[in-house]
Write a protein that holds these residues in place. Structure first.
Motif, short mmCIF file in Angstrom:
data_model
loop_
_atom_site.label_atom_id
_atom_site.label_comp_id
_atom_site.label_asym_id
_atom_site.label_seq_id
_atom_site.Cartn_x
_atom_site.Cartn_y
_atom_site.Cartn_z
N ALA A 13 -88.24 46.22 -67.59
CA ALA A 13 -88.02 45.77 -68.97
C ALA A 13 -87.81 46.97 -69.89
CB ALA A 13 -89.19 44.91 -69.44
N SER A 14 -88.61 48.01 -69.71
CA SER A 14 -88.48 49.22 -70.53
C SER A 14 -87.11 49.87 -70.34
CB SER A 14 -89.57 50.22 -70.19
OG SER A 14 -90.82 49.72 -70.53
N LEU A 15 -86.66 49.92 -69.10
CA LEU A 15 -85.35 50.50 -68.82
C LEU A 15 -84.23 49.69 -69.47
CD1 LEU A 15 -85.81 51.53 -65.08
CD2 LEU A 15 -85.57 53.05 -67.05
N LEU A 16 -84.33 48.37 -69.40
CA LEU A 16 -83.32 47.52 -70.03
C LEU A 16 -83.28 47.74 -71.54
CD1 LEU A 16 -83.73 44.16 -68.07
CD2 LEU A 16 -81.86 45.81 -67.90
N LEU A 17 -84.46 47.88 -72.16
CA LEU A 17 -84.50 48.13 -73.59
C LEU A 17 -83.89 49.49 -73.93
CD1 LEU A 17 -88.01 46.70 -74.50
CD2 LEU A 17 -85.77 45.71 -75.02
N GLU A 18 -84.13 50.47 -73.07
CA GLU A 18 -83.56 51.80 -73.28
C GLU A 18 -82.03 51.73 -73.21
OE1 GLU A 18 -83.56 56.09 -71.00
OE2 GLU A 18 -85.37 54.86 -70.88
N THR A 22 -78.89 52.35 -76.17
CA THR A 22 -77.86 53.37 -76.03
C THR A 22 -76.45 52.81 -76.01
OG1 THR A 22 -77.99 53.32 -73.61
CG2 THR A 22 -79.42 54.89 -74.76
N THR A 23 -76.28 51.52 -75.83
CA THR A 23 -74.93 50.97 -75.77
C THR A 23 -74.41 50.63 -77.16
OG1 THR A 23 -73.52 49.30 -74.74
CG2 THR A 23 -75.68 48.56 -75.44
N SER A 24 -73.10 50.74 -77.31
CA SER A 24 -72.48 50.37 -78.59
C SER A 24 -71.95 48.94 -78.55
CB SER A 24 -71.34 51.35 -78.93
OG SER A 24 -70.37 51.33 -77.89
N ASP A 25 -72.05 48.30 -77.39
CA ASP A 25 -71.60 46.92 -77.22
C ASP A 25 -72.72 45.98 -77.63
OD1 ASP A 25 -70.93 44.36 -76.23
OD2 ASP A 25 -69.89 45.19 -74.49
N SER A 26 -72.58 45.32 -78.76
CA SER A 26 -73.66 44.48 -79.28
C SER A 26 -73.95 43.27 -78.39
CB SER A 26 -73.37 44.03 -80.71
OG SER A 26 -72.17 43.30 -80.76
N ASP A 27 -72.92 42.72 -77.74
CA ASP A 27 -73.15 41.59 -76.83
C ASP A 27 -73.97 42.03 -75.62
OD1 ASP A 27 -71.76 39.76 -78.41
OD2 ASP A 27 -69.86 40.10 -77.35
N LEU A 28 -73.62 43.16 -75.05
CA LEU A 28 -74.36 43.69 -73.91
C LEU A 28 -75.80 44.01 -74.32
CD1 LEU A 28 -74.62 44.72 -71.03
CD2 LEU A 28 -73.64 46.90 -71.79
N SER A 29 -75.95 44.61 -75.48
CA SER A 29 -77.28 44.94 -75.97
C SER A 29 -78.15 43.69 -76.09
CB SER A 29 -77.18 45.64 -77.32
OG SER A 29 -78.45 45.96 -77.82
N ALA A 30 -77.60 42.62 -76.65
CA ALA A 30 -78.34 41.37 -76.81
C ALA A 30 -78.73 40.78 -75.45
CB ALA A 30 -77.51 40.36 -77.59
N LYS A 31 -77.84 40.87 -74.49
CA LYS A 31 -78.14 40.34 -73.15
C LYS A 31 -79.23 41.17 -72.47
CE LYS A 31 -73.64 38.26 -72.49
NZ LYS A 31 -72.35 38.33 -71.83
N LEU A 32 -79.16 42.50 -72.64
CA LEU A 32 -80.19 43.36 -72.04
C LEU A 32 -81.56 43.10 -72.67
CD1 LEU A 32 -78.17 46.70 -71.85
CD2 LEU A 32 -78.85 45.25 -69.92
N ILE A 33 -81.60 42.92 -73.97
CA ILE A 33 -82.86 42.63 -74.66
C ILE A 33 -83.41 41.28 -74.21
CG2 ILE A 33 -83.87 42.10 -76.92
CD1 ILE A 33 -81.94 44.28 -78.05
N SER A 34 -82.54 40.31 -74.04
CA SER A 34 -82.98 38.99 -73.58
C SER A 34 -83.56 39.07 -72.17
CB SER A 34 -81.79 38.03 -73.60
OG SER A 34 -82.15 36.77 -73.07
#
Length: 70
Positions: A13-18, A22-34
């Motif tokens: 989970a910590s790695l996914l949040l990291e 670092t990504t500029s893709d907001s959709d990818l970021s939201a999926k990783l946080i989820s």
């Protein structure tokens, strides 16, 4: 079915949040946080099995069976 350990799930989970930070893709970021939230919710009810017995304190009180530290 093997159950993954709490430490493993928390680390993932910590790695996914990291990666999400670092990504500029907001959709990818939201999926990783989820996904990180899903892993955290799986880890929360698990016992901390990877924590062994506590080590005895190095500095113990002087008792009747121990010589004074002076």
């Amino acid at each position: 079915m093997d159950v993954l350990g709490k430490t493993y799930l928390t680390k993932q989970a910590s790695l996914l949040l990291e990666f999400a930070r670092t990504t500029s893709d907001s959709d990818l970021s939201a999926k990783l946080i989820s996904k990180a939230a899903d892993l955290k919710s799986q880890a929360d009810p698990l016992p901390d099995k990877d924590q062994g017995p506590k080590a005895p304190d190095v500095a113990m009180d002087d008792g009747p069976d121990r010589p004074s530290g002076s």
